[in-house]
Design a protein around this motif. Structure first.
Motif, mmCIF file in Angstrom:
data_model
loop_
_atom_site.group_PDB
_atom_site.id
_atom_site.type_symbol
_atom_site.label_atom_id
_atom_site.label_comp_id
_atom_site.label_asym_id
_atom_site.label_seq_id
_atom_site.Cartn_x
_atom_site.Cartn_y
_atom_site.Cartn_z
ATOM 1 N N GLU A 1 0.829 -1.213 0.000
ATOM 2 C CA GLU A 1 0.000 0.000 0.000
ATOM 3 C C GLU A 1 0.861 1.260 0.000
ATOM 4 O O GLU A 1 0.404 2.335 -0.375
ATOM 5 N N PHE A 2 2.107 1.142 0.453
ATOM 6 C CA PHE A 2 2.958 2.333 0.559
ATOM 7 C C PHE A 2 3.446 2.762 -0.818
ATOM 8 O O PHE A 2 3.836 1.912 -1.626
ATOM 9 N N PRO A 3 3.465 4.088 -1.076
ATOM 10 C CA PRO A 3 3.870 4.546 -2.410
ATOM 11 C C PRO A 3 5.309 4.198 -2.758
ATOM 12 O O PRO A 3 5.646 4.067 -3.928
ATOM 13 N N GLU A 4 6.185 4.035 -1.748
ATOM 14 C CA GLU A 4 7.584 3.710 -2.087
ATOM 15 C C GLU A 4 7.734 2.254 -2.532
ATOM 16 O O GLU A 4 8.779 1.857 -3.006
ATOM 17 N N PHE A 5 6.653 1.484 -2.383
ATOM 18 C CA PHE A 5 6.693 0.099 -2.864
ATOM 19 C C PHE A 5 6.262 0.013 -4.317
ATOM 20 O O PHE A 5 5.442 -0.812 -4.690
ATOM 21 N N GLU A 6 6.808 0.899 -5.127
ATOM 22 C CA GLU A 6 6.461 0.884 -6.544
ATOM 23 C C GLU A 6 7.760 0.921 -7.337
ATOM 24 O O GLU A 6 8.613 1.774 -7.089
ATOM 25 N N PHE A 7 7.922 -0.008 -8.274
ATOM 26 C CA PHE A 7 9.113 0.012 -9.111
ATOM 27 C C PHE A 7 9.025 1.153 -10.113
ATOM 28 O O PHE A 7 7.939 1.475 -10.603
ATOM 29 N N ILE A 8 10.162 1.768 -10.412
ATOM 30 C CA ILE A 8 10.211 2.775 -11.466
ATOM 31 C C ILE A 8 10.017 2.069 -12.816
ATOM 32 O O ILE A 8 9.330 2.561 -13.694
ATOM 33 N N ASP A 9 10.617 0.902 -12.936
ATOM 34 C CA ASP A 9 10.537 0.120 -14.166
ATOM 35 C C ASP A 9 9.119 -0.456 -14.329
ATOM 36 O O ASP A 9 8.612 -1.127 -13.430
ATOM 37 N N ALA A 10 8.502 -0.183 -15.485
ATOM 38 C CA ALA A 10 7.097 -0.583 -15.669
ATOM 39 C C ALA A 10 6.920 -2.099 -15.686
ATOM 40 O O ALA A 10 5.940 -2.611 -15.153
ATOM 41 N N ASP A 11 7.866 -2.828 -16.294
ATOM 42 C CA ASP A 11 7.717 -4.293 -16.347
ATOM 43 C C ASP A 11 7.754 -4.893 -14.942
ATOM 44 O O ASP A 11 6.942 -5.744 -14.589
ATOM 45 N N LEU A 12 8.719 -4.441 -14.141
ATOM 46 C CA LEU A 12 8.808 -4.963 -12.773
ATOM 47 C C LEU A 12 7.595 -4.538 -11.960
ATOM 48 O O LEU A 12 7.092 -5.290 -11.132
ATOM 49 N N GLU A 13 7.111 -3.317 -12.221
ATOM 50 C CA GLU A 13 5.956 -2.823 -11.466
ATOM 51 C C GLU A 13 4.706 -3.671 -11.757
ATOM 52 O O GLU A 13 3.946 -3.986 -10.856
ATOM 53 N N THR A 14 4.498 -4.071 -13.027
ATOM 54 C CA THR A 14 3.316 -4.913 -13.312
ATOM 55 C C THR A 14 3.461 -6.271 -12.611
ATOM 56 O O THR A 14 2.479 -6.820 -12.124
ATOM 57 N N LEU A 15 4.686 -6.793 -12.530
ATOM 58 C CA LEU A 15 4.886 -8.091 -11.873
ATOM 59 C C LEU A 15 4.686 -7.974 -10.359
ATOM 60 O O LEU A 15 4.117 -8.863 -9.725
ATOM 61 N N ARG A 16 5.153 -6.851 -9.781
ATOM 62 C CA ARG A 16 4.928 -6.632 -8.341
ATOM 63 C C ARG A 16 3.431 -6.535 -8.059
ATOM 64 O O ARG A 16 2.907 -7.138 -7.122
ATOM 65 N N ALA A 17 2.727 -5.753 -8.900
ATOM 66 C CA ALA A 17 1.290 -5.556 -8.693
ATOM 67 C C ALA A 17 0.543 -6.877 -8.832
ATOM 68 O O ALA A 17 -0.399 -7.159 -8.095
ATOM 69 N N ASN A 18 0.987 -7.687 -9.783
ATOM 70 C CA ASN A 18 0.340 -8.971 -9.991
ATOM 71 C C ASN A 18 0.540 -9.892 -8.782
ATOM 72 O O ASN A 18 -0.397 -10.546 -8.318
#
Ligand SMILES: [Zn+2]
Length: 242
Positions: A151-168
């Motif tokens: 839920e924390f905003p710092e838990f977001e990857f700058i890289d879009a590919d990694l971010e979609t995998l984290r979100a998934n």
């Protein structure tokens, strides 16, 4: 009339077919939402369009101003979510990532590996059959913690590919924990640990209910493990982290 084919194509390309709010990759299941509703004069334009997953779309639409519950997404908030996400996807395509950004992603990746080492709850999910024996709830503790910090905003990857995998991964863990909460219950134990299980009496009296629950939980556990593997493999490759 909905969005024209041109507008839809441009929006789907720009979001990489991932949801602009939760960032999960949704492929064919990506939906296009009117930021200003058509009934309120919203146009079928690119600027009024935001690609969303089914869940976020339902949440954005469900808000009823006559019975407000929670906080509604404002139109400008939706646009900001969208523009930030489009930017991230665009940056990925043109490889503008700076060493500083790589470093931030590396730190986040290492934090995630510490929170979710492959030899703890992930290993447990890989091995356990939820139709079988009871399990100590403490095995799932790190999954819950991961869910909370996402839920924390710092838990977001700058890289879009990694971010979609984290979100998934976040979403798979969330769905798994919901099902554990719905269909497993504490049992008496002699070691003082809370152990849960799908009720054994369902097996005898409600056969279908038992197997529906067991199959669903086993399937979701598999999805957690596979989305975890994808994030770890991609992260190691992209960030050069052990
Ligand atoms: Zn979403």
């Amino acid at each position: 009339m909905g969005f024209s084919a041109d507008v839809a194509e441009k929006a789907l390309l720009d979001c990489g077919r991932s949801c602009c709010i939760c960032h999960r990759f949704r492929g064919m299941k990506t939906e296009l939402h009117h930021i200003i509703q058509k009934s309120e004069g919203g146009a079928d334009t690119y600027d009024n369009c935001i690609p969303l997953c089914f869940d976020c779309h339902a949440e954005v639409k469900a808000y009823n101003p006559k019975h407000p519950k929670g906080r509604q997404y404002t139109n400008s908030e939706l646009k900001q979510h969208r523009d930030r996400w489009y930017n991230k996807v665009r940056n990925n395509q043109f490889i503008t990532t700076t060493p500083e950004h790589m470093e931030l992603d590396r730190k986040l990746f290492i934090t995630i590996r510490k929170m979710l080492p492959s030899n703890n709850s992930i290993l447990f999910l890989r091995k356990h059959d939820f139709a079988g024996s009871s399990f100590a709830l403490e095995y799932l503790e790190d999954l819950k913690n991961f869910n909370n910090v996402c839920e924390f905003p710092e838990f977001e990857f700058i890289d879009a590919d990694l971010e979609t995998l984290r979100a998934n991964l976040d979403h798979c863990i969330f769905s798994f924990l919901i099902e554990i909460g719905r269909n497993t219950f504490p049992e008496d134990s002699n070691d003082g640990k809370v152990r849960n299980r799908i009720p054994q009496e369902w097996k005898h009296k409600q056969w279908e209910r038992f197997w529906d629950a067991a199959d669903k939980i086993n399937e979701l556990a598999k999805e957690v493990v596979s989305s975890y593997n994808q994030l770890i493999q991609q992260g190691r490759r992209k960030l050069g982290v052990e």
